[in-house]
Structure formats: structure tokens, C-alpha cells
Design a protein around this motif. Structure first.
Motif, PDB file in Angstrom:
ATOM      1  N   ALA A 210      -5.753  -8.056   5.242  1.00 12.73           N
ATOM      2  CA  ALA A 210      -7.271  -7.330   4.894  1.00 12.73           C
ATOM      3  C   ALA A 210      -7.066  -5.949   4.924  1.00 12.73           C
ATOM      4  O   ALA A 210      -7.598  -5.100   4.121  1.00 12.73           O
ATOM      5  N   LEU A 211      -6.274  -5.263   5.948  1.00 11.56           N
ATOM      6  CA  LEU A 211      -6.222  -4.049   5.928  1.00 11.56           C
ATOM      7  C   LEU A 211      -5.641  -3.285   4.819  1.00 11.56           C
ATOM      8  O   LEU A 211      -6.328  -2.199   4.399  1.00 11.56           O
ATOM      9  N   PRO A 212      -4.704  -3.771   3.818  1.00 10.32           N
ATOM     10  CA  PRO A 212      -4.174  -2.870   2.743  1.00 10.32           C
ATOM     11  C   PRO A 212      -5.256  -2.816   1.957  1.00 10.32           C
ATOM     12  O   PRO A 212      -5.324  -1.836   1.376  1.00 10.32           O
TER      13      PRO A 212
ATOM     14  N   CYS B 102      -9.741   3.301   0.364  1.00 11.10           N
ATOM     15  CA  CYS B 102     -10.041   4.632   0.714  1.00 11.10           C
ATOM     16  C   CYS B 102      -9.225   5.457  -0.105  1.00 11.10           C
ATOM     17  O   CYS B 102     -10.011   6.758  -0.275  1.00 11.10           O
ATOM     18  N   LEU B 103      -8.125   5.417  -0.437  1.00  8.50           N
ATOM     19  CA  LEU B 103      -7.214   6.074  -1.120  1.00  8.50           C
ATOM     20  C   LEU B 103      -7.887   6.392  -2.488  1.00  8.50           C
ATOM     21  O   LEU B 103      -7.770   7.446  -3.133  1.00  8.50           O
TER      22      LEU B 103
ATOM     23  N   PRO C  28      -1.456  10.697   3.776  1.00  8.29           N
ATOM     24  CA  PRO C  28      -2.724  10.163   3.438  1.00  8.29           C
ATOM     25  C   PRO C  28      -3.404   9.238   4.372  1.00  8.29           C
ATOM     26  O   PRO C  28      -4.651   9.078   4.588  1.00  8.29           O
ATOM     27  N   ILE C  29      -2.338   8.482   4.952  1.00  8.03           N
ATOM     28  CA  ILE C  29      -2.691   7.594   5.854  1.00  8.03           C
ATOM     29  C   ILE C  29      -1.701   7.598   6.843  1.00  8.03           C
ATOM     30  O   ILE C  29      -0.509   7.656   6.771  1.00  8.03           O
ATOM     31  N   TYR C  30      -2.256   8.006   8.252  1.00  2.00           N
ATOM     32  CA  TYR C  30      -1.533   8.209   9.477  1.00  2.00           C
ATOM     33  C   TYR C  30      -1.710   7.118  10.456  1.00  2.00           C
ATOM     34  O   TYR C  30      -2.908   6.713  10.737  1.00  2.00           O
TER      35      TYR C  30
END
Length: 150
Positions: free
Chosen positions: A18-20, A26-27, A73-75
Motif C-alpha cells: 500500500a505505501l508505494p 505524492c511524487l 524527494p522521499i526521506y
């Protein structure tokens, strides 16, 4: 400024599935994101997973050890830091949130099959409401989509 706090109740697919999908959204919106995990072990696991979650794609991201944290962009972190100046913060695995005042959106993802995660999500819901945040609750459908419940 109003802060949206979203609660995503995982029921039919694990976080790794689900997270990806949510991070990709978001990206697409050019949002910088911090994903805070409940442990370093989980952070390392997600770091590996996001490079390989699809055969033909990956999610650009980084962790402290990679350097260039302000450019990611994602941390991914297990702490309360925000070196990439993200406006969206994901919290998974009962991660204890830092102050959410600097964010536009906070997203709690929790496993509905884990009683401890459910209990933690209820606490976070009450905290968000007490702080006056706009809180919404989304339940995962069998197909992996999301249905707003509250």
C-alpha cells in the motif's frame, strides 16, 4: 493553517503493497515526503523495498546514511527529523510523531490485524482531534483501494 491528518487502516494488503502507491501519488503532486518508521530495522527494510517494489520502477528516496538528505524527494527515518523540508509525513509501525505543525498533511498507516497498532491509531486519532486537526479515516478495500469511513 489547517493540517490534514489521514488514517489508513490496512486490512487486505500489507504496508509494503500500500505505501508505494500512496508515495507515488505524492511524487505526482511534487510533494516532498518523510516516512517515519517505528524502528531502524523497519526503515532499512523499507529502504530496500522501495528500490525493488516493481520490476520496472522504483521510488526515489534516501536515508541519512546516503547523504544528500535535503535533496531527497522521499526521506526514510526512524526519528523525528525532516531534513528535506517535507510537507507530508507518513507514520508507520506505531512511530511516535514529532510536532505536526510544520506539515500540511500527516498520514498514519496501521495494520488492522495487529491489536497494538489499532490501539495506537486510536490514541493518535484522539490526539489529532484534540489538537484541532482535520482528521479522516480510510479503510482498505479488498482490491487494495481506499474507502472513506469518517
Amino acid at each position: 493553517m489547517s493540517i490534514d491528518v489521514l488514517f489508513y487502516h490496512l486490512m487486505h494488503q500489507p504496508l509494503e503493497a500500500a505505501l508505494p502507491k500512496l508515495l507515488l501519488k505524492c511524487l505526482e503532486r511534487d510533494w516532498r515526503v518523510v516516512v517515519q518508521t517505528g524502528s531502524d530495522e523497519r526503515r532499512r527494510s523499507l529502504d530496500s523495498h522501495l528500490w525493488t517494489f516493481q520490476d520496472d520502477s522504483f521510488l526515489p528516496h534516501g536515508i541519512k546514511e546516503d547523504g544528500y538528505t535535503d535533496a531527497q524527494p522521499i526521506y526514510l527515518t526512524a526519528e523525528g527529523d525532516n531534513p528535506n523540508n517535507a510537507k507530508v509525513r507518513f507514520l508507520v509501525d506505531k512511530a511516535v510523531p514529532p510536532s505536526l505543525a510544520d506539515y500540511q498533511r500527516a498520514v498514519y498507516m496501521f495494520d488492522g490485524n495487529d491489536p497494538e497498532e489499532l490501539a495506537d491509531a486510536r490514541i493518535r486519532w484522539k490526539e489529532a482531534k484534540a489538537e484541532g486537526f482535520e482528521a479522516t479515516y480510510w479503510q482498505q478495500t479488498e482490491s487494495g483501494g481506499w474507502e472513506r469511513k469518517a
